[in-house]
Write a protein that holds these residues in place. Structure first.
Motif, PDB file in Angstrom:
ATOM      1  N   CYS A   1     -24.193 -43.085 -36.786  1.00 31.14           N
ATOM      2  CA  CYS A   1     -24.057 -42.717 -38.197  1.00 31.14           C
ATOM      3  C   CYS A   1     -23.737 -43.956 -39.011  1.00 31.14           C
ATOM      4  O   CYS A   1     -23.361 -45.001 -38.472  1.00 31.14           O
ATOM      5  N   ILE A   2     -23.939 -43.815 -40.301  1.00 30.28           N
ATOM      6  CA  ILE A   2     -23.490 -44.835 -41.253  1.00 30.28           C
ATOM      7  C   ILE A   2     -22.739 -44.127 -42.359  1.00 30.28           C
ATOM      8  O   ILE A   2     -23.234 -43.142 -42.926  1.00 30.28           O
ATOM      9  N   GLN A   3     -21.530 -44.587 -42.617  1.00 28.19           N
ATOM     10  CA  GLN A   3     -20.783 -44.082 -43.753  1.00 28.19           C
ATOM     11  C   GLN A   3     -20.744 -45.128 -44.856  1.00 28.19           C
ATOM     12  O   GLN A   3     -20.526 -46.310 -44.588  1.00 28.19           O
ATOM     13  N   LYS A   4     -20.994 -44.695 -46.067  1.00 26.97           N
ATOM     14  CA  LYS A   4     -20.865 -45.568 -47.238  1.00 26.97           C
ATOM     15  C   LYS A   4     -19.447 -45.356 -47.735  1.00 26.97           C
ATOM     16  O   LYS A   4     -19.049 -44.207 -48.003  1.00 26.97           O
TER      17      LYS A   4
ATOM     18  N   VAL B   1     -20.298 -53.318 -42.895  1.00 25.88           N
ATOM     19  CA  VAL B   1     -21.428 -54.112 -43.383  1.00 25.88           C
ATOM     20  C   VAL B   1     -21.370 -54.140 -44.907  1.00 25.88           C
ATOM     21  O   VAL B   1     -21.709 -53.140 -45.556  1.00 25.88           O
ATOM     22  N   PRO B   2     -20.920 -55.267 -45.494  1.00 30.89           N
ATOM     23  CA  PRO B   2     -20.728 -55.287 -46.951  1.00 30.89           C
ATOM     24  C   PRO B   2     -21.984 -54.898 -47.733  1.00 30.89           C
ATOM     25  O   PRO B   2     -21.905 -54.142 -48.693  1.00 30.89           O
ATOM     26  N   LYS B   3     -23.144 -55.416 -47.341  1.00 27.14           N
ATOM     27  CA  LYS B   3     -24.351 -55.144 -48.134  1.00 27.14           C
ATOM     28  C   LYS B   3     -25.139 -53.945 -47.642  1.00 27.14           C
ATOM     29  O   LYS B   3     -26.129 -53.568 -48.256  1.00 27.14           O
ATOM     30  N   GLY B   4     -24.753 -53.383 -46.511  1.00 26.56           N
ATOM     31  CA  GLY B   4     -25.502 -52.252 -45.982  1.00 26.56           C
ATOM     32  C   GLY B   4     -26.767 -52.698 -45.275  1.00 26.56           C
ATOM     33  O   GLY B   4     -27.090 -53.887 -45.241  1.00 26.56           O
ATOM     34  N   PRO B   5     -27.492 -51.739 -44.697  1.00 24.36           N
ATOM     35  CA  PRO B   5     -28.672 -52.088 -43.917  1.00 24.36           C
ATOM     36  C   PRO B   5     -29.839 -52.534 -44.800  1.00 24.36           C
ATOM     37  O   PRO B   5     -29.923 -52.169 -45.965  1.00 24.36           O
ATOM     38  N   SER B   6     -30.727 -53.332 -44.192  1.00 22.54           N
ATOM     39  CA  SER B   6     -31.982 -53.694 -44.845  1.00 22.54           C
ATOM     40  C   SER B   6     -33.112 -53.516 -43.849  1.00 22.54           C
ATOM     41  O   SER B   6     -32.980 -53.866 -42.681  1.00 22.54           O
TER      42      SER B   6
ATOM     43  N   THR C   1     -31.006 -48.827 -49.433  1.00 18.62           N
ATOM     44  CA  THR C   1     -29.727 -48.353 -49.974  1.00 18.62           C
ATOM     45  C   THR C   1     -29.872 -47.983 -51.461  1.00 18.62           C
ATOM     46  O   THR C   1     -29.157 -47.121 -51.951  1.00 18.62           O
ATOM     47  N   GLU C   2     -30.800 -48.656 -52.151  1.00 20.01           N
ATOM     48  CA  GLU C   2     -31.041 -48.281 -53.548  1.00 20.01           C
ATOM     49  C   GLU C   2     -31.955 -47.060 -53.638  1.00 20.01           C
ATOM     50  O   GLU C   2     -31.788 -46.207 -54.506  1.00 20.01           O
TER      51      GLU C   2
END
Ligand code: MN
Length: 249
Positions: free
Chosen positions: A36-39, A62-67, A170-171
């Motif tokens: 999972c990924i939590q924001k 992860v400060p910037k999140g996945p790319s 993420t956007e």
């Protein structure tokens, strides 16, 4: 390492009389590995990547999140292992460590590409597959460590495959994997006494939290105004729910 030991740091940082965060949990026998990924809107906005291993969730902030762009190497700081039950957590952390709002941004399963995960972690290079609702395909985590490093710094990189794209995921998909909820919507369905304290300051995270609180506190528009159903989120950040309805299980 046994799960109980590996959660010592997680438990030491938290007072479970004051946080709704999970304390434990065990994966069912023979289940695929949870991902999972939590924001997480806390002192800084970041994304928490969690990969189930040995009954707990290995975790990286992860400060910037996945790319999905292999050219974008994302810094990922390894943090303490989290309990298995954390994989479904979404809500607020009213006080203490991590105080803020948590949005479940993606969920699914993962698979190591080398069978020996412990050896891969020790070596500092973990190649794996993600089968999430948002993220898919091959990824690698590479420890940056180096001399003087504490071993917590990693880079998280997309491998080249059919799921590569340069547009920001993420956007494009900012909301909860369940219903597209944004931080304001999560606050709006949480009792006020469970909200985190608003922070002063002009940084990104305090500003986002204040805006989310203001949007969540706004009374529903009167029906006479002809604006349809009351809503919690701001228009600009409200996900298009109909376009991306995702079942939760
Ligand atoms: Mn976090």
């Amino acid at each position: 390492m046994p799960a109980r030991r590996s959660l010592d740091r997680y438990r030491a940082k938290r007072d479970f009389t004051h946080t709704p965060e999970p304390q434990g949990g065990r994966p069912p026998a023979q289940s695929p590995r949870a991902y999972c990924i939590q924001k997480h809107l806390a002192t800084a906005l970041h994304y928490d990547l969690r990969l189930e291993h040995r009954g707990v969730l290995l975790s990286w902030a992860v400060p910037k999140g996945p790319s999905l762009d292999p050219a974008q190497k994302r810094l990922a700081m390894q943090v303490e292992d989290h309990p298995y039950d954390y994989r479904t957590f979404e809500g607020t952390i009213p006080s203490g460590y991590g105080a803020g709002v948590v949005l479940l941004w993606d969920e699914g399963v993962w698979q190591p590409l080398d069978p020996d995960v412990d050896a891969a972690l020790a070596k500092g290079e973990l190649k794996f597959l993600i089968l999430g609702k948002k993220l898919k395909g091959e990824w690698v985590l590479v420890r940056t460590g180096g001399r003087g490093g504490d071993g917590r710094g990693w880079l998280w990189i997309k491998h080249r495959d059919a799921y590569v794209q340069t547009a920001s995921i993420t956007e494009a998909l900012p909301g909860s994997v369940h219903d597209g909820a944004d931080f304001a919507a999560i606050l709006a369905r949480t009792p006020r006494d469970q909200w985190p304290p608003a922070r002063s300051g002009t940084g990104e995270a305090p500003s986002l939290l204040r805006a989310a609180m203001a949007a969540a506190a706004r009374p529903p528009a009167p029906a006479a105004a002809g604006r349809g159903a009351p809503r919690a989120g701001r228009t600009a950040s409200r996900p298009r729910r109909s376009a991306r309805r995702v079942s939760s299980r």
